[in-house]
Design an enzyme around this catalytic site. Structure first.
Site, PDB file in Angstrom:
ATOM      1  N   GLY A  12       0.816  -1.210   0.000  1.00 51.92           N
ATOM      2  CA  GLY A  12       0.000   0.000   0.000  1.00 51.92           C
ATOM      3  C   GLY A  12       0.847   1.257   0.000  1.00 51.92           C
ATOM      4  O   GLY A  12       0.578   2.211   0.738  1.00 51.92           O
ATOM      5  N   VAL A  64      -3.369  -7.328  -1.518  1.00 49.27           N
ATOM      6  CA  VAL A  64      -2.772  -8.157  -0.469  1.00 49.27           C
ATOM      7  C   VAL A  64      -3.732  -9.193   0.094  1.00 49.27           C
ATOM      8  O   VAL A  64      -3.301 -10.139   0.766  1.00 49.27           O
ATOM      9  CB  VAL A  64      -2.198  -7.305   0.683  1.00 49.27           C
ATOM     10  CG1 VAL A  64      -1.079  -6.408   0.196  1.00 49.27           C
ATOM     11  CG2 VAL A  64      -3.289  -6.508   1.380  1.00 49.27           C
ATOM     12  N   SER A 143      -2.788   0.494  14.256  1.00 52.97           N
ATOM     13  CA  SER A 143      -3.552   1.715  14.474  1.00 52.97           C
ATOM     14  C   SER A 143      -3.951   1.793  15.936  1.00 52.97           C
ATOM     15  O   SER A 143      -4.028   0.768  16.626  1.00 52.97           O
ATOM     16  CB  SER A 143      -4.820   1.700  13.607  1.00 52.97           C
ATOM     17  OG  SER A 143      -5.689   2.767  13.961  1.00 52.97           O
ATOM     18  N   TYR A 156     -12.455  -2.931  11.119  1.00 50.65           N
ATOM     19  CA  TYR A 156     -11.107  -2.346  11.148  1.00 50.65           C
ATOM     20  C   TYR A 156     -10.506  -2.499  12.547  1.00 50.65           C
ATOM     21  O   TYR A 156      -9.344  -2.914  12.697  1.00 50.65           O
ATOM     22  CB  TYR A 156     -11.199  -0.878  10.767  1.00 50.65           C
ATOM     23  CG  TYR A 156      -9.876  -0.187  10.523  1.00 50.65           C
ATOM     24  CD1 TYR A 156      -9.168  -0.387   9.346  1.00 50.65           C
ATOM     25  CD2 TYR A 156      -9.363   0.705  11.466  1.00 50.65           C
ATOM     26  CE1 TYR A 156      -7.966   0.266   9.109  1.00 50.65           C
ATOM     27  CE2 TYR A 156      -8.164   1.362  11.247  1.00 50.65           C
ATOM     28  CZ  TYR A 156      -7.471   1.147  10.069  1.00 50.65           C
ATOM     29  OH  TYR A 156      -6.274   1.795   9.848  1.00 50.65           O
ATOM     30  N   LYS A 160      -7.124  -4.762  13.306  1.00 51.04           N
ATOM     31  CA  LYS A 160      -5.926  -4.145  13.862  1.00 51.04           C
ATOM     32  C   LYS A 160      -5.551  -4.785  15.201  1.00 51.04           C
ATOM     33  O   LYS A 160      -4.353  -4.994  15.473  1.00 51.04           O
ATOM     34  CB  LYS A 160      -6.129  -2.636  14.015  1.00 51.04           C
ATOM     35  CG  LYS A 160      -6.232  -1.900  12.684  1.00 51.04           C
ATOM     36  CD  LYS A 160      -4.969  -2.050  11.841  1.00 51.04           C
ATOM     37  CE  LYS A 160      -5.006  -1.210  10.574  1.00 51.04           C
ATOM     38  NZ  LYS A 160      -3.773  -1.314   9.772  1.00 51.04           N
TER      39      LYS A 160
END
Length: 254
Positions: A12, A64, A143, A156, A160
């Site tokens: 990324g 990915v 994060s 998300y 993480k």
């Protein structure tokens, strides 16, 4: 914090945090494999910026979340740049919705990229580093969402948190091979992706409410990654470096 002679694969890397990492590692002497999923023109621009810094750069397309593509990313990096010394597992995506409104597709999209993509890239990179026999460095870009249950971000947040524990487990297993694995947790960073969810005015106002009165920059995240990947962090593995400008601190008055 020299990275002279090292080869880094950054997932990324066509924009945002990945771009910041690519340029900072190149400034410190690393050759860079710039991975992207979409926006190949941005990836080419990042690669050209790396070359202007006097380092080699290649551009590698690949989602990915596709395990076969991840194996190809590692293979192509080694084939074209000669080795793989550093992996920065950065690629991410997020769909922000209330939990009760999430579809299975929303969940799979985010978790496939943010969790499974990291698993695949780390495994193939670690295998290559073990085969090379001279150690290596893996930096997992996580994060503050890993520790803060921020609403409307359940997939998300979950991904993480998962990659944090995965990275620590990897660190435990790979330390004997001279491979260090660490986590970097950005806070709210000024990236193009933020414009997907907020206007320029909203971003500016939100930044003023943060402890340092601004969002972080991709350059600041790149410097943190460069430290973890360098010999200056030679006794650091299984650790988390939070570069968040105090985002997780209690608000004033508490």
């Amino acid at each position: 914090m020299s990275l002279e002679g090292k080869v880094a694969l950054i997932t990324g890397a066509n924009r945002g945090i990945g771009e910041g990492c690519a340029l900072e590692l190149a400034r410190r002497g690393a050759d860079i494999a710039v991975n992207y999923r979409h926006h190949g023109e941005e990836a080419e621009a990042v690669a050209e910026a790396v070359r202007r810094l006097g380092r080699r750069a290649i551009v590698l397309q690949g989602d990915v979340s596709d395990r076969q593509k991840d194996e190809e990313l590692v293979r192509s990096t080694v084939s074209e740049l000669g080795s793989l010394d550093i992996l920065v597992a950065n690629a991410a995506a997020s769909i922000r919705k209330p939990f009760i409104d999430l579809t299975e597709e929303d969940l799979r999209f985010t978790i496939d990229i943010c969790l499974w993509g990291v698993v695949h890239c780390c495994q193939f990179s670690a295998r290559q580093m073990v085969a090379q026999g001279r150690g290596g460095n893996i930096v997992v870009v996580s994060s503050v969402h890993a520790v803060l249950p921020i609403k409307n971000s359940l997939p998300y947040n979950t991904a993480k948190a998962g990659i944090n524990h995965m990275a620590r487990t990897m660190a435990s297993e790979l330390v004997g091979d001279g491979i260090r694995v660490n986590i970097l947790e950005p806070g709210w960073i000024d990236t193009p992706g933020e414009r997907t969810f907020s206007s320029e005015d909203e971003i500016k106002q939100a930044g003023q409410r943060l402890p340092m009165s601004r969002l972080g920059t991709i350059e600041e995240i790149g410097k943190g990654v460069a430290f973890l990947a360098s010999d200056d962090a030679s006794y650091v593995t299984g650790s988390t470096l939070r570069v968040d400008g105090g985002f997780v601190l209690p608000p004033p008055g508490f």
